[in-house]
Design a protein around this motif. Sequence first.
Motif, PDB file in Angstrom:
ATOM      1  N   LEU A 120       0.830  -1.204   0.000  1.00 41.59           N
ATOM      2  CA  LEU A 120       0.000   0.000   0.000  1.00 41.59           C
ATOM      3  C   LEU A 120       0.864   1.252   0.000  1.00 41.59           C
ATOM      4  N   VAL A 121       1.899   1.251   0.825  1.00 38.45           N
ATOM      5  CA  VAL A 121       2.789   2.410   0.898  1.00 38.45           C
ATOM      6  C   VAL A 121       3.455   2.654  -0.451  1.00 38.45           C
ATOM      7  N   VAL A 122       3.918   1.592  -1.086  1.00 32.81           N
ATOM      8  CA  VAL A 122       4.553   1.708  -2.399  1.00 32.81           C
ATOM      9  C   VAL A 122       3.565   2.270  -3.427  1.00 32.81           C
ATOM     10  N   SER A 123       2.293   1.893  -3.281  1.00 31.71           N
ATOM     11  CA  SER A 123       1.278   2.356  -4.235  1.00 31.71           C
ATOM     12  C   SER A 123       0.867   3.804  -4.012  1.00 31.71           C
ATOM     13  N   GLY A 124       1.369   4.417  -2.932  1.00 31.64           N
ATOM     14  CA  GLY A 124       1.071   5.821  -2.686  1.00 31.64           C
ATOM     15  C   GLY A 124       0.074   6.094  -1.583  1.00 31.64           C
ATOM     16  N   VAL A 125      -0.411   5.052  -0.902  1.00 31.50           N
ATOM     17  CA  VAL A 125      -1.346   5.244   0.207  1.00 31.50           C
ATOM     18  C   VAL A 125      -0.625   5.926   1.365  1.00 31.50           C
ATOM     19  N   THR A 126      -1.245   6.927   1.940  1.00 29.95           N
ATOM     20  CA  THR A 126      -0.603   7.696   3.019  1.00 29.95           C
ATOM     21  C   THR A 126      -1.070   7.292   4.409  1.00 29.95           C
ATOM     22  N   HIS A 127      -2.028   6.400   4.506  1.00 29.83           N
ATOM     23  CA  HIS A 127      -2.524   5.976   5.811  1.00 29.83           C
ATOM     24  C   HIS A 127      -1.420   5.302   6.629  1.00 29.83           C
ATOM     25  N   ARG A 128      -1.401   5.596   7.903  1.00 37.11           N
ATOM     26  CA  ARG A 128      -0.529   4.907   8.852  1.00 37.11           C
ATOM     27  C   ARG A 128      -1.199   3.591   9.256  1.00 37.11           C
ATOM     28  N   LEU A 129      -0.414   2.628   9.701  1.00 32.39           N
ATOM     29  CA  LEU A 129      -0.942   1.382  10.264  1.00 32.39           C
ATOM     30  C   LEU A 129      -0.658   1.380  11.763  1.00 32.39           C
ATOM     31  N   VAL A 130      -1.705   1.298  12.561  1.00 31.87           N
ATOM     32  CA  VAL A 130      -1.575   1.279  14.018  1.00 31.87           C
ATOM     33  C   VAL A 130      -1.882  -0.128  14.516  1.00 31.87           C
ATOM     34  N   LEU A 131      -0.905  -0.752  15.157  1.00 36.17           N
ATOM     35  CA  LEU A 131      -1.059  -2.088  15.722  1.00 36.17           C
ATOM     36  C   LEU A 131      -1.197  -1.935  17.230  1.00 36.17           C
ATOM     37  N   ALA A 132      -2.415  -2.038  17.718  1.00 34.24           N
ATOM     38  CA  ALA A 132      -2.719  -1.750  19.118  1.00 34.24           C
ATOM     39  C   ALA A 132      -2.895  -3.043  19.897  1.00 34.24           C
ATOM     40  N   GLY A 133      -1.937  -3.360  20.739  1.00 32.91           N
ATOM     41  CA  GLY A 133      -2.039  -4.569  21.550  1.00 32.91           C
ATOM     42  C   GLY A 133      -0.718  -4.897  22.211  1.00 32.91           C
ATOM     43  N   ARG A 134      -0.803  -5.696  23.243  1.00 39.43           N
ATOM     44  CA  ARG A 134       0.398  -6.058  23.989  1.00 39.43           C
ATOM     45  C   ARG A 134       1.235  -7.067  23.203  1.00 39.43           C
ATOM     46  N   LYS A 135       2.502  -7.131  23.563  1.00 38.49           N
ATOM     47  CA  LYS A 135       3.389  -8.105  22.948  1.00 38.49           C
ATOM     48  C   LYS A 135       3.065  -9.500  23.465  1.00 38.49           C
ATOM     49  N   GLY A 136       2.938 -10.444  22.558  1.00 40.06           N
ATOM     50  CA  GLY A 136       2.738 -11.830  22.936  1.00 40.06           C
ATOM     51  C   GLY A 136       4.069 -12.569  22.850  1.00 40.06           C
ATOM     52  N   TRP A 137       4.121 -13.582  22.034  1.00 35.37           N
ATOM     53  CA  TRP A 137       5.356 -14.346  21.880  1.00 35.37           C
ATOM     54  C   TRP A 137       5.728 -14.417  20.395  1.00 35.37           C
ATOM     55  N   LYS A 138       6.981 -14.745  20.131  1.00 34.25           N
ATOM     56  CA  LYS A 138       7.524 -14.769  18.766  1.00 34.25           C
ATOM     57  C   LYS A 138       7.271 -13.443  18.048  1.00 34.25           C
ATOM     58  N   VAL A 139       7.562 -12.338  18.721  1.00 31.34           N
ATOM     59  CA  VAL A 139       7.308 -11.023  18.130  1.00 31.34           C
ATOM     60  C   VAL A 139       8.511 -10.495  17.354  1.00 31.34           C
ATOM     61  N   ARG A 140       9.676 -11.115  17.541  1.00 31.33           N
ATOM     62  CA  ARG A 140      10.900 -10.579  16.935  1.00 31.33           C
ATOM     63  C   ARG A 140      10.782 -10.458  15.421  1.00 31.33           C
ATOM     64  N   ASN A 141      10.194 -11.468  14.780  1.00 37.77           N
ATOM     65  CA  ASN A 141      10.079 -11.443  13.320  1.00 37.77           C
ATOM     66  C   ASN A 141       9.223 -10.280  12.837  1.00 37.77           C
ATOM     67  N   VAL A 142       8.199  -9.949  13.615  1.00 38.99           N
ATOM     68  CA  VAL A 142       7.306  -8.847  13.233  1.00 38.99           C
ATOM     69  C   VAL A 142       8.063  -7.520  13.245  1.00 38.99           C
ATOM     70  N   TYR A 143       8.791  -7.252  14.315  1.00 35.66           N
ATOM     71  CA  TYR A 143       9.530  -5.991  14.425  1.00 35.66           C
ATOM     72  C   TYR A 143      10.682  -5.941  13.414  1.00 35.66           C
ATOM     73  N   HIS A 144      11.309  -7.076  13.182  1.00 33.78           N
ATOM     74  CA  HIS A 144      12.395  -7.131  12.201  1.00 33.78           C
ATOM     75  C   HIS A 144      11.867  -6.822  10.800  1.00 33.78           C
ATOM     76  N   LEU A 145      10.702  -7.348  10.468  1.00 33.81           N
ATOM     77  CA  LEU A 145      10.126  -7.111   9.143  1.00 33.81           C
ATOM     78  C   LEU A 145       9.826  -5.631   8.925  1.00 33.81           C
ATOM     79  N   VAL A 146       9.315  -4.965   9.954  1.00 36.53           N
ATOM     80  CA  VAL A 146       9.025  -3.527   9.846  1.00 36.53           C
ATOM     81  C   VAL A 146      10.300  -2.751   9.518  1.00 36.53           C
TER      82      VAL A 146
END
Length: 379
Positions: A225-251
């Motif tokens: 979406l960002v590459v296509s020009g969408v300006t909306h932010r993505l808000v991920l609202a919630g506590r950290k669970g488990w196996k979160v490292r891959n998610v933050y690394h991908l960002v």
Amino acid sequence: MKIAINARLILPGKMGGEATYTYMLLQQIALLDQSNEYHLLFDRPWDSNLFNFLLSNTRFYFHVLPPQTRLAPFANYWFQVSVRNFLMKNKLDIFFSPEPYTTIALPVKRIITVHDLAFITFPETTYRINSYNARVMVKLAVQSADKIISVSHHTRDDLIKHYNLQSEKISVIHHGIKHVEPDRNELSEKNVEDIFSDARPYILYVGTIEPRKNLERLILAYGKLVVSGVTHRLVLAGRKGWKVRNVYHLVKEMNLDKHIVFTDFISDAAQSYLYQHADIFVYVPLYEGFGMPVSEAMSFGLPIVTSNVSSLPEVVGESALKVDPLNVDDIYNGLYLLLNDHRLRLTLGKAAKERSKQFSWKNSALEHLKLFEKVYYGD
């Protein structure tokens, strides 16, 4: 009736779906039931601030039974020894466990709630030791319980499929929707700065950061979406669970740090504020027993993109765009379509708001009370 309720999951700042379900039921039962006696069972000192609504109610009693149950072996001991001894000593009529664990070989009537069978259908998304323990203990629980509550027809079908149960043993009772007044002041200064400082609109996700929620594919779709020009932010609202490292690394790998906000744990009032001001809600898990965040988003009239699997089509009906959670392009296309079709957003938002009226904690509690009576007095 003297009814014991497993309340061990109700912890300040740590309430997931099962705990929220228990807590909302207790609030409604306290209002609706003026005759039965309730004994709430905890594995550690309970937080009086969470139970202000019960402290003056003479029909509710609080009990702490050791040991604390963070680890599976201690949880097993708690159910099979501590709870069992309490129920026998105090001559309780019913033991209601709002999770799929209960005491075994006990003359007291037992009711359990099964929210999902992710440990069977998606074992890779659960802790290995928890998955193994669940396979053993849930099987014993569903076999020994007098009645099973399922939070969706999909979970009921899974129970019948995997445990060869008779459908008559299972009652489907949907969750309600909690309504909490939005409060911007409940958000941290950092969250307010990160989300609202530049007035960018945002797409909202609410839920734990964990593998089952399929956030890596969501982030990949959002990157497109960002590459296509969408300006909306993505808000991920919630506590950290488990196996979160891959998610933050991908960002970081996709250079989306300035586009994606992780709020960590926030209060219900803060969540409501985020729902209230979001443009779109997205929730595309691999598997879900019900999907409380989706029903909450519906109550705010948000247009929704969600998964076309498990219980979610049952919850949203025709009021949301349903996509294949395993297909990044499908998630992207659903989000892109909603972001670029104002009329569709309005139509789906209105339909979601209307459909959300089907889900009420009062009605859910009434169904539970009817089931308690049915189990106690017989069919």
